[in-house]
Design an enzyme around this catalytic site. Structure first.
Site: not given
Length: 354
Positions: A30, A34, A43, A79, A154
Site C-alpha cells: 500500500r 491514502r 481519487r 485491488d 468476499y
C-alpha cells in the site's frame, strides 16, 4: 508475450532470486495510496473502481511512491476484486467498508454462474503494465492478485467479515461446492496474473489476506492445492513469486510449499507478529523472506521507527544466516492512511543506508 526486461542492478530482484543485493531492498505494501496527498487529489475525482480500470490513472498512482520515496520496486495499483468485477460479478468497493458483493455466492448454481476472466476484460490493466514498464527504468514492477481463498471469502460473505462464518460453513459443510468455487477463482487469479506477466510485470505477489483465519489442517485441505496451482501454472514465466497473508504464523510452512519447488524464485511475506528468524525455520530451503515492520510503528515518532527498522534489518540478516536465500524489507501489512509520507521517505533512506 512481452520481452522480459533485464534488470541486473535491481536490489529487489537480486534478493528475491537469492543473489546478494547492492543494498537491502525496500518497498511497502500500500505504498501507493491514502498516505499520499497526490493520491488523494486524484481519487477525489474518481471512484476506486474507476481508477482501477483507467490505464493512465493506474500508471500515475503506481509511479507516485517511486518518485516520492525512492523505493526499490513499484507494485501495480489495483485491488484484489478487480478481476472479479471484470469477469462480470456485480460488486463495488464502498469507502470505509471494502468490497461489497451484490449477490453473494452460496450455492453450486451461484458457483456455476461465475464466468472465466477474458484478457479483453482487463485490457486497461494490461495497457497500464506496459506503460509502467516503459516509464520505470531500472525499477521492477510487481504485479499482484488476491488468492482464491480471500476472493472466496468476499464472495461468500458478501463483503468483509470478522469471523468468516459463511465461508467456513461452506468449506467444512459443503466441500464439493467449496472446491468448485475455489477452482473457478483459481482460474480467474491465474488469468489475471498471466495477463500482467505477459504485459511485462517483473514479479508477482499473491495476497491471501484472510488465510490466517484458518487452522493449518483446514488450510492444507481446502486452500493449499488451489494456491499451489496458481504458482505452479505461472512458474514458466520465471519471475519471482511472493506469497503473503496476515496472521499466518502457523501457515508459513504450508504457504511456502505453495510457492516453492516449482523452479521460479520464491518469496514468503511475513507479517509483524512473527520474527523473521522464526519464519526462516518454517519456510522451505531456498526461499527469500519479505517483511516485516509493524505499520503502526510509522505513527510512533522517528526514534521508534529508527530503532524498529534497524531491528528488522538485523533480523533479516540473521534469517539469511539461518538459511533463507534473501530478505526484502517491507511492512508486515499495508501503509496506514494516517502515515506521514515524510516518515516513509526517511524510512526508505534509512534502510538503504544499512
Amino acid at each position: 508475450m512481452t520481452t522480459r526486461r533485464d534488470l541486473p542492478d535491481s536490489p529487489y530482484l537480486a534478493a528475491a532470486r537469492g543473489h546478494k543485493p547492492s543494498r537491502v531492498p525496500v518497498w511497502l505494501m500500500r505504498q501507493a495510496g491514502r498516505s499520499l496527498p497526490e493520491y488523494r487529489e486524484l481519487r477525489a475525482k474518481n471512484t476506486m473502481m474507476q481508477a482501477c480500470f483507467d490505464a493512465d490513472l493506474i500508471t500515475e498512482i503506481t509511479l507516485q511512491p517511486v518518485r516520492r520515496h525512492g523505493v526499490d520496486a513499484a507494485i501495480l495499483f489495483s485491488d484484489i476484486v478487480v478481476p472479479l468485477r471484470a469477469a462480470g460479478i456485480a460488486l463495488d468497493i464502498v469507502p470505509d467498508v471494502g468490497p461489497v458483493i451484490d449477490h453473494p455466492v452460496r450455492t453450486l448454481a451461484d458457483v456455476n454462474a461465475i464466468k472465466p476472466l477474458e484478457p479483453q476484460q482487463v485490457a486497461p490493466v494490461a495497457k497500464a503494465v506496459g506503460q509502467l514498464v516503459a516509464e520505470l527504468g531500472e525499477v521492477p514492477l510487481i504485479g499482484f492478485a488476491g488468492a482464491p481463498f480471500t476472493l472466496a471469502s468476499y464472495l461468500v460473505e458478501g463483503g468483509p467479515s470478522r469471523n468468516h462464518e459463511r465461508t467456513k460453513a461452506m468449506m467444512l459443510g459443503d466441500p464439493d461446492t467449496w472446491h468448485a468455487l475455489m477452482a473457478k477463482l483459481t482460474d480467474v487469479t491465474i488469468a489475471f496474473l498471466q495477463m500482467q506477466v505477459n504485459a511485462g510485470a517483473d514479479a508477482i505477489q499473491l495476497f491471501d489476506s484472510w488465510a490466517g483465519t484458518l487452522s493449518l489442517a483446514d488450510y492444507r485441505t481446502y486452500v493449499l492445492p488451489h494456491s499451489t496451482r496458481v504458482f505452479a501454472t505461472l512458474t514458466d514465466a520465471g519471475v519471482p513469486m511472493t506469497h503473503f497473508g496476515v496472521g499466518t504464523a502457523e501457515l508459513l510452512g504450508a504457504m511456502s510449499e505453495a510457492v516453492s519447488g516449482h523452479g521460479a524464485p520464491a518469496v514468503v511475506g511475513v507479517d509483524w507478529r512473527t520474527a523473521l528468524t522464526d519464519a526462516a525455520a518454517r519456510v522451505a530451503p531456498g526461499t527469500a523472506l519479505q517483511g516485516n515492520l509493524d505499520p503502526v510503528v510509522l505513527l510512533a515518532g522517528w526514534p521508534v521507527v529508527d530503532r524498529a527498522a534497524r531491528a528488522v534489518v538485523e533480523d533479516g540478516r540473521r534469517a539469511i544466516d539461518a538459511g533463507v536465500s534473501g530478505h526484502i524489507f517491507n511492512l508486515g501489512h499495508g501503509v496506514l492512511p494516517a502515515t506521514d509520507p515524510g516518515v516513509i521517505t526517511d524510512l526508505v533512506a534509512l534502510v538503504h543506508s544499512l
